[in-house]
Design an enzyme around this catalytic site. Structure first.
Site, PDB file in Angstrom:
ATOM      1  CG  ASP A 287      77.843  16.535  35.581  1.00 25.84           C
ATOM      2  OD1 ASP A 287      77.058  16.066  34.747  1.00 25.84           O
ATOM      3  OD2 ASP A 287      79.061  16.235  35.634  1.00 25.84           O
TER       4      ASP A 287
ATOM      5  CG  ASP B  65      78.474  10.464  33.910  1.00 27.03           C
ATOM      6  OD1 ASP B  65      78.306   9.431  34.559  1.00 27.03           O
ATOM      7  OD2 ASP B  65      77.837  10.737  32.880  1.00 27.03           O
TER       8      ASP B  65
HETATM    9  C1  BG6 Z   1      77.876  12.970  30.406  1.00 28.18           C
HETATM   10  C2  BG6 Z   1      79.316  12.503  30.324  1.00 28.18           C
HETATM   11  O1  BG6 Z   1      77.484  13.038  31.737  1.00 28.18           O
HETATM   12  O2  BG6 Z   1      77.021  12.044  29.722  1.00 28.18           O
HETATM   13  C3  BG6 Z   1      79.723  12.286  28.869  1.00 28.18           C
HETATM   14  O3  BG6 Z   1      80.148  13.484  30.917  1.00 28.18           O
HETATM   15  C4  BG6 Z   1      78.748  11.335  28.186  1.00 28.18           C
HETATM   16  O4  BG6 Z   1      81.027  11.767  28.845  1.00 28.18           O
HETATM   17  C5  BG6 Z   1      77.324  11.874  28.334  1.00 28.18           C
HETATM   18  O5  BG6 Z   1      79.056  11.191  26.806  1.00 28.18           O
HETATM   19  C6  BG6 Z   1      76.275  10.956  27.712  1.00 28.18           C
HETATM   20  O6  BG6 Z   1      76.215   9.769  28.440  1.00 28.18           O
HETATM   21  P1  BG6 Z   1      75.467   8.453  27.951  1.00 28.18           P
HETATM   22  O7  BG6 Z   1      75.463   7.578  29.195  1.00 28.18           O
HETATM   23  O8  BG6 Z   1      74.069   8.858  27.558  1.00 28.18           O
HETATM   24  O9  BG6 Z   1      76.225   7.878  26.820  1.00 28.18           O
HETATM   25 MG    MG Z   2      80.513  15.395  34.490  1.00 29.14          MG
END
Ligand code: BG6
Ligand code: MG
Length: 226
Positions: free
Chosen positions: A9, A11
């Site tokens: 993953d 984030d």
């Molecule tokens: C995930 C995060 O990796 O990505 C979430 O943990 C986030 O918090 C999701 O909402 C979508 O991310 P983005 O950058 O497309 O808004």
């Molecule tokens: Mg994550």
């Protein structure tokens, strides 16, 4: 069975952008009279942008207060703020041990994949200077079901040409651990509250190649003996 791939993953595992997502959502939520804290934010980890907004509105008792168009505008505002905060990311923004781990996996000739539902993932990998460290990144824009559905991890396995049972998945979110387990991969959870992970670690500092391979071997032996 040989370990053929490690799928990450992004984030909260590779870099601390989980906190930046929280700050951006908190400011947008405040403007519509909803307060969210770090505890509630744990429920948004691994959840897509629009689904996160739905959960925030539900949390504030405002699930029917905004039209689809207004919801898109709110999600767009959150993303603009989040992207702005990403400007502070540099090659030094990786979580401890991740750069070394990626190098060790490459040296062992095991494949690396990314399974992030973030549409910002390619830009973040680029900013961190690690785009070339991944053999395959699943395309978040093609994913229909967000984590805890296994879709994105299965897409990463397919892109890497490995079977799920030949791969480890690494996550910081409960929804992500569920997705890895549902895919039939071996799950590693980073951080608290991830009891469903096959191996739980406190931080990426503990996430070393030795630890991953020891865990893989011990599990393979225990399956053979059971
Ligand atoms: C995930 C995060 O990796 O990505 C979430 O943990 C986030 O918090 C999701 O909402 C979508 O991310 P983005 O950058 O497309 O808004
Ligand atoms: Mg994550």
């Amino acid at each position: 069975m040989m370990l053929k791939a490690v799928i990450f993953d992004l984030d909260g595992v590779i870099t601390d952008t989980a906190h930046l997502h929280f700050l951006a959502w908190r400011s947008v939520a405040e403007e519509i009279g909803i307060t969210i804290d770090e505890d509630f934010n744990a429920e948004l980890k691994g959840i897509s942008r629009m689904e996160s907004l739905k959960r925030i509105l539900r949390h504030g008792g405002k699930e029917d207060a905004f039209s689809d168009k207004q919801c898109l505008a709110l999600a767009g505002k959150k993303n603009a703020r989040y992207v702005q905060s990403l400007a502070s990311l540099t090659e030094a923004s990786m979580l401890p041990g991740i750069r070394e781990l990626l190098a060790d996996i490459r040296a062992a000739k095991v494949k690396t994949g990314l399974a992030s539902v973030s549409l910002n993932a390619p830009g973040i990998l680029h900013a961190l200077g690690i785009a070339s460290a991944f053999d395959f990144c699943a395309d978040a824009s093609r994913i229909i079901c967000s984590k805890p559905d296994p879709e994105i991890f299965l897409a990463a396995c397919e892109g890497l040409n490995v079977r799920p049972e030949e791969a480890i998945g690494i996550e910081d979110a409960a929804a992500g651990v569920e997705a890895i387990n549902a895919a039939g991969m071996l799950s590693v959870g980073i951080g608290p509250g991830l009891e469903r992970a096959a191996m739980q670690l406190c931080s990426t500092r503990e996430l070393t190649w030795n630890r991953l391979t020891d865990f893989w071997t011990s599990r393979t032996v225990s399956i053979r003996n059971s």
